[in-house]
Design a protein around this motif. Structure first.
Motif, PDB file in Angstrom:
ATOM      1  N   VAL A  97       0.846  -1.200   0.000  1.00 29.93           N
ATOM      2  CA  VAL A  97       0.000   0.000   0.000  1.00 29.93           C
ATOM      3  C   VAL A  97       0.883   1.253   0.000  1.00 29.93           C
ATOM      4  O   VAL A  97       0.670   2.186  -0.790  1.00 29.93           O
ATOM      5  N   ALA A  98       1.922   1.260   0.848  1.00 23.64           N
ATOM      6  CA  ALA A  98       2.813   2.423   0.908  1.00 23.64           C
ATOM      7  C   ALA A  98       3.527   2.626  -0.430  1.00 23.64           C
ATOM      8  O   ALA A  98       3.601   3.760  -0.938  1.00 23.64           O
ATOM      9  N   SER A  99       3.997   1.533  -1.022  1.00 22.48           N
ATOM     10  CA  SER A  99       4.727   1.648  -2.295  1.00 22.48           C
ATOM     11  C   SER A  99       3.820   2.178  -3.401  1.00 22.48           C
ATOM     12  O   SER A  99       4.218   3.041  -4.188  1.00 22.48           O
ATOM     13  N   LEU A 100       2.583   1.637  -3.458  1.00 24.59           N
ATOM     14  CA  LEU A 100       1.671   2.085  -4.517  1.00 24.59           C
ATOM     15  C   LEU A 100       1.328   3.565  -4.361  1.00 24.59           C
ATOM     16  O   LEU A 100       1.286   4.311  -5.331  1.00 24.59           O
ATOM     17  N   TRP A 101       1.090   3.992  -3.119  1.00 25.80           N
ATOM     18  CA  TRP A 101       0.805   5.412  -2.888  1.00 25.80           C
ATOM     19  C   TRP A 101       1.992   6.270  -3.345  1.00 25.80           C
ATOM     20  O   TRP A 101       1.814   7.275  -4.028  1.00 25.80           O
ATOM     21  N   CYS A 102       3.207   5.860  -2.938  1.00 22.64           N
ATOM     22  CA  CYS A 102       4.403   6.633  -3.325  1.00 22.64           C
ATOM     23  C   CYS A 102       4.526   6.695  -4.845  1.00 22.64           C
ATOM     24  O   CYS A 102       4.837   7.743  -5.413  1.00 22.64           O
ATOM     25  N   MET A 103       4.251   5.555  -5.501  1.00 27.38           N
ATOM     26  CA  MET A 103       4.350   5.476  -6.958  1.00 27.38           C
ATOM     27  C   MET A 103       3.365   6.438  -7.626  1.00 27.38           C
ATOM     28  O   MET A 103       3.729   7.209  -8.513  1.00 27.38           O
ATOM     29  N   LEU A 120      10.132   1.097  -7.086  1.00 22.58           N
ATOM     30  CA  LEU A 120       8.934   0.606  -6.401  1.00 22.58           C
ATOM     31  C   LEU A 120       8.181  -0.432  -7.231  1.00 22.58           C
ATOM     32  O   LEU A 120       7.477  -1.282  -6.681  1.00 22.58           O
ATOM     33  N   VAL A 121       8.317  -0.355  -8.561  1.00 16.96           N
ATOM     34  CA  VAL A 121       7.680  -1.368  -9.417  1.00 16.96           C
ATOM     35  C   VAL A 121       8.215  -2.751  -9.032  1.00 16.96           C
ATOM     36  O   VAL A 121       7.463  -3.721  -8.888  1.00 16.96           O
TER      37      VAL A 121
END
Lengths: 173, 426
Positions: A20-26, A65-66
């Motif tokens: 969730v954190a990675s997708l938000w950052c992305m 992040l991908v």
């Protein structure tokens, strides 16, 4: 066995938070950079050009992040027992044979992930030795550490599936 | 030793070994046999972090998952029905267009059949469409639309083949329309033959349904506009789409709770991304081994002796790809076979864009091809009908799609006309 099952759930919770954190950052980093670039190229705002320079690292960050989202997602997917496969066998044979097959295949996949975790760790060690850097001068291994970590968790999950029916039970539920 | 291990590995893959493990093991075996250090596999997987194109995949997948929640499917069906329901067989057309819309946005992942299958199946049956027709139509509709932006298979194909995304989307546009229009015509013909009752066109219903879906209908246009006006790249358009869909679903329709639903949807979309990307990582490593061992050149040499001329090559290619498509999902099929096919197609003088379109069309058909096409099983579980019944129900639609495939394969202008008008860098 319950302790392994608890460990599995705890790992899944951490993976969920990281995803969730990675997708938000992305999403946020890519969205902000496209907006700022738009302000510079379409409206000619000088400050947008400066801002673009100061967030130049965000693209490399998003690309990293991908890799994180992909490996974390792949690891989490093992809990659902739904990795992509060519499955001719389960449409043809009895449930007892399928259970046996699933255990054998989990053991083979566990071995594959274990080799992948080991070679990823070696790769990480080499990168650490040569002090390779990524964006913002950070050491590259910070981004790359997801490789051995994710494969280690995957090894654990497939190992667990090889010795118990936890995965199958979860799928049936 | 290596030959025995490879044989066992193929057996395990056919028995259901996760594909990523099969491909990764093959890479390990190959690298070991050629004396290359196995860390090459980790290096190849890490290459995924160096490809800007790949960023579009998690972002568009997230947008697709967000859209498949709540009432989007219902609103799009209602709008299409108000627009086209007056035609004989109009509901079939509505189903096909709505599914194409969804498949383009969710990338031929089976979500279309899961999200829309139940709703459209009961609507078709209640309007006296034959059950077999409805089953066949909904089964193939899971892969119709995968030619249109922002379809994930197209993006993935471009990553593997090195083609320009904008150009391949453009090349796929007319073939995609052909694949959509031919089943629509079939539905219209059947609707007329069965004398199905037509719904009169109502301006009131049309404006009401338009108002209902007014925030979702422009999404494909925003994506196409963003990419082709040069405002944003495919990746940037993906980020803009996610933000737009988040605003629409959370703030306007209030169908997704940022507290209750969003984390779950994000995790689900990451699992989908993970299932594709881990195969991509393994395939990158395997391709590295294949190229180092000159395997594509050896296959090329073998094929040159076997097949002479472009026409014969196209026939073999189509049969091979349909077989691959019915055994594998589209993402794995692209990752595993594209590096092998490209040098062959080049040798037989096939345009790379044309090859891409042929590839996608074949795999879309393979998805519905008995005995193991993936859509058949998804539809069987969603529509609660035996898969053998779906084999029979899908046949007329398969025949239509094969006509489309033959046109696309043997009339290259269908694929190459639009890109010839678009002057982008190759």
């Amino acid at each position: 066995m319950w302790i392994f099952s608890r460990l599995n759930d705890a790992a899944a919770r951490i993976e969920g938070i990281l995803i969730v954190a990675s997708l938000w950052c992305m999403v946020v980093s890519t969205f902000v950079s496209v907006c700022v670039r738009g302000l510079h190229t379409k409206l000619g705002l000088a400050w947008a050009n400066d801002a673009l320079g100061s967030i130049a690292w965000s693209e490399e960050f998003a690309r990293m992040l991908v890799l994180w989202v992909s490996l974390l997602g792949a690891s989490l997917l093992i809990k659902d027992a739904s990795h992509i496969k060519i499955d001719l066998f389960s449409r043809l044979s009895s449930s007892r044979l399928i259970k046996l097959r699933d255990r054998i295949l989990s053991a083979v996949t566990c071995l594959c992930c274990a080799i992948a975790a080991s070679v990823s760790y070696q790769f990480l060690r080499i990168e650490m030795e040569f002090s390779v850097k990524m964006f913002l001068g950070l050491p590259a291994w910070l981004g790359q550490m997801i490789l051995p970590l994710a494969f280690a968790v995957m090894t654990f999950r497939y190992g667990l599936a090889a010795v118990s029916d936890a995965q199958r039970d979860q799928k049936e539920q | 030793m290596i030959a025995v291990a490879s044989f066992i590995l193929v057996g395990l893959v056919i028995m259901g070994l996760p594909l990523f493990a099969g491909i990764m093991f093959a890479a390990f075996l190959g690298l070991h046999a050629t004396g290359i250090d196995l860390t090459a596999v980790a290096i190849e997987i890490f290459r995924m972090a160096n490809a800007p194109v790949l960023l579009a995949i998690p972002l568009f997948t997230l947008a697709g998952y967000l859209l498949s929640e709540g009432g989007t499917s219902r609103r799009i069906v209602r709008f299409s029905q108000s627009l086209l329901g007056w035609l004989p067989g109009g509901l079939g057309v509505v189903a096909l267009i709505t599914c194409a819309f969804f498949t383009a946005l969710t990338g031929a992942t089976g979500i279309t059949i899961i999200a829309l299958g139940g709703l459209l199946f009961s609507a078709l049956i209640s309007e006296d469409y034959k059950e077999d027709f409805s089953l066949g139509l909904l089964t193939v509709s899971g892969s119709i639309g995968l030619h249109f932006p922002p379809s994930l298979p197209v993006i993935l194909y471009c990553f593997v083949s090195g083609l320009n995304i904008e150009k391949l989307f453009l090349a796929s546009l007319l073939p995609g329309l052909l694949v959509l229009i031919l089943p629509c015509l079939f539905s219209l013909i059947q609707g007329r033959r069965w004398g199905l009752e037509r719904r009169p066109f109502s301006w009131g219903e049309f404006t009401a349904s338009l108002r209902g879906a007014v925030w979702e209908l422009p999404i494909p246009l925003l994506i196409v506009g963003g990419i082709y006006t040069g405002f944003s790249t495919a990746t940037e358009t993906a980020a803009l789409t996610v933000v737009y869909v988040l605003i629409v679903k959370i703030m306007i329709y209030k169908e997704i709770s940022p507290v209750k639903d969003l984390n779950r949807i994000m995790k689900e979309s990451a699992k989908m991304v993970g299932s594709i990307m881990i195969i991509l990582g393994a395939a990158l490593a395997f391709t590295n081994f294949l190229v180092d061992s000159f395997i594509p050149d050896k296959i090329l040499g073998f094929m040159e002796g076997l097949v002479t001329g472009k026409m014969a090559f196209l026939i073999v290619l189509n049969l091979f790809l349909i077989l691959v498509g019915c055994l594998m999902d589209i993402f794995s099929a692209i990752l595993v076979t594209v590096p092998l096919i490209i040098p062959l197609a080049d040798r037989f003088g096939l345009d790379p864009l044309h090859l891409g379109v042929i590839f996608l069309t074949n795999l879309a058909i393979g998805y519905n091809t008995p005995p193991v096409g993936l859509n058949l099983f998804i539809a069987s579980s969603r529509l609660k009908r035996p898969v053998v019944r779906l084999y029979r129900a899908t046949l007329p639609f398969l025949a239509i799609l094969i006509v489309a495939l033959l046109l696309i394969s043997y009339v290259p202008a269908i694929s190459l006309f639009l890109p010839s008008l678009y002057h982008a860098t190759p």
